[in-house]
Design an enzyme around this catalytic site. Structure first.
Site, PDB file in Angstrom:
ATOM      1  CB  CYS A  87      -0.925   0.013   1.199  1.00 42.73           C
ATOM      2  SG  CYS A  87      -2.066  -1.386   1.264  1.00 42.73           S
ATOM      3  CB  CYS A 232     -13.632  -1.201   6.105  1.00 42.18           C
ATOM      4  SG  CYS A 232     -13.889  -2.008   7.699  1.00 42.18           S
ATOM      5  CB  SER A 233     -10.113   1.605   2.754  1.00 45.16           C
ATOM      6  OG  SER A 233      -9.408   0.380   2.893  1.00 45.16           O
ATOM      7  CB  ILE A 235     -12.131  -3.078  -3.748  1.00 42.25           C
ATOM      8  CG1 ILE A 235     -12.035  -4.174  -2.671  1.00 42.25           C
ATOM      9  CG2 ILE A 235     -11.314  -3.425  -4.980  1.00 42.25           C
ATOM     10  CD1 ILE A 235     -10.630  -4.548  -2.274  1.00 42.25           C
ATOM     11  CG  HIS A 358      -6.581   1.732   0.059  1.00 39.33           C
ATOM     12  ND1 HIS A 358      -5.362   2.313  -0.243  1.00 39.33           N
ATOM     13  CD2 HIS A 358      -6.292   0.636   0.834  1.00 39.33           C
ATOM     14  CE1 HIS A 358      -4.391   1.622   0.304  1.00 39.33           C
ATOM     15  NE2 HIS A 358      -4.922   0.589   0.955  1.00 39.33           N
TER      16      HIS A 358
END
Length: 413
Positions: A87, A232-233, A235, A358
């Site tokens: 990341c 939560c990030s 996809i 992200h």
């Protein structure tokens, strides 16, 4: 004497689900925007660094990803380096572009991060994260990490029956450990997520632009306790690019110095085999100390920050590592509103990974895009008033009990 380095152009595509847009197009759009922002022709770029983590997994394109993406837009005949660092791929590419200039190898360099991760094949998509730790010890590592969360009761019905990344289980374990040690609450995590989703409403490039209240975050579908979906990030697909130049490059190319943002520090730090209780030795805390020392500033001097909130818990951990509060107080200062725009230390005015999105390889340079925009005073309704110094923190992978790599960049007007 080493020349000062400046970000002179930034460009970014919207982040989101883009099944019909390929990697070359995403890359070209981000680079074109960055070059236009800098007022620089592509022929002036003397080196390029391409950050990407998953194209090999998703498309079987290995080895020369950057050369292919850049040649498709007419950039060639220069050094092109592919950077795969989980990341932190994008921020690592940015670090190398800055280092190229510091070494005196040229006056203008390009850092590009791009990723296409969304797929109708959900198993393939979520498996893209499976190698971001030591695969030779996967079962052992998973068991050890999940034990960090022991001692906190998990309510019934708080684990999703749908596929999700294994890293969400890890972040949940980190969350429970923090709750057990410091008294952090699920409501405080919800306050982080609500703040980031509220910020993203004013970001036209954000994947999600809907505001959530704390109560709505708490009542949202669960992922794995204490994390709910808005914490939560997602996809994401997307690309971001930055053009960096020396002061000599600015003068030679006639670049507008009033919009050039100085790179005060850019640090990459790997982790260590520390005990979980040694929070002060977290790789990001060590990277931040090095960055502050290089820049000659401290946490209290930072006007605005973009941090790696792959989950709301990630933001809590990182604002502690960065010295914006004492260890254990990240949840409390978030709940009090200190990290919102208008607060003591605004964090993730872009919406962060939780809301902006992200696309792994693009994330770090996406943070640079936001902070350059803030320091120029061009962020519109999400502008942090009087921003003078900005910090980006971007982590990647997992090794031991923390990120495998941390990147901290400090920018200033």
């Amino acid at each position: 004497m080493m020349e000062d380095i400046y970000v002179v152009g930034v460009g970014m595509t919207p982040f989101g689900r883009m099944l019909d847009t390929d990697m070359k197009t995403l890359s070209k759009n981000a680079v074109a925007a960055a070059l236009a922002d800098a007022g620089v022709d592509k022929s002036e770029v003397e080196a390029a660094y391409f950050g990407n983590a998953s194209q090999g997994h998703m498309e079987r394109q290995h080895m020369i990803r950057g050369e292919i993406a850049l040649r498709s837009m007419g950039i060639g005949g220069i050094p092109v380096v592919n950077v795969e660092n989980a990341c932190a791929s994008g921020s690592s590419a940015f670090n190398l572009a800055v280092t190229f200039l510091k070494a005196g190898e040229g006056d203008v360099a390009l850092a590009l991060g791009a990723e296409k991760m969304f797929s109708t094949d959900r198993k393939l998509m979520f498996a893209s994260f499976d190698s971001a730790w030591d695969v030779s010890r996967e079962s052992e590592i998973r068991e050890r990490l999940l034990k960090l969360g022991e001692g906190v009761a998990v309510p019934d019905g708080t684990t999703s029956d749908k596929p999700y990344s294994v890293f969400m289980d890890v972040y949940a374990a980190f969350s429970r450990q923090h709750m057990k040690r410091f008294g952090t609450t699920q409501r405080q995590l919800a306050a982080v997520a609500a703040k980031n989703h509220r910020h993203s409403v004013e970001n036209p490039l954000s994947q999600f632009r809907d505001a959530y209240s704390v109560e709505e975050v708490l009542k949202a579908p669960p992922i794995t306790y204490p994390l709910t979906l808005p914490m939560c990030s997602p996809i994401s697909d997307g690309a971001a690019a930055a053009v960096v130049a020396t002061r000599s490059g600015l003068k030679r190319l006639g670049i507008d110095e009033s919009r050039a943002i100085r790179v005060l520090a850019c640090v990459v730090q790997t982790g260590s085999d520390r005990d979980p209780s040694q929070v002060e030795k977290h790789c990001t805390a060590l990277a931040a100390k090095r960055a502050y020392d290089k820049a000659g500033v401290g946490p209290a001097d930072i006007s605005v920050a973009e941090v790696h909130d792959a989950t709301a818990m990630g933001e809590v951990i990182q604002i502690e590592n960065l010295g914006f509060c004492a260890f254990g107080d990240g949840g409390a200062i978030s709940e009090r509103g200190e990290t919102t725009i208008g607060g003591r230390i605004p964090v993730n005015p872009s919406g962060g990974l939780e809301s902006k999105g992200h696309p792994v390889g693009a994330t770090g340079i996406g943070q640079i895009h936001e902070l350059v925009t803030q320091l120029r005073g061009e962020a519109g309704a999400r502008q942090v008033e009087g921003a003078r110094l900005a910090l980006a923190e971007n982590g990647g992978g997992l090794h031991g009990i923390e990120e495998a790599v941390a990147c901290v960049t400090i920018l200033g007007r």
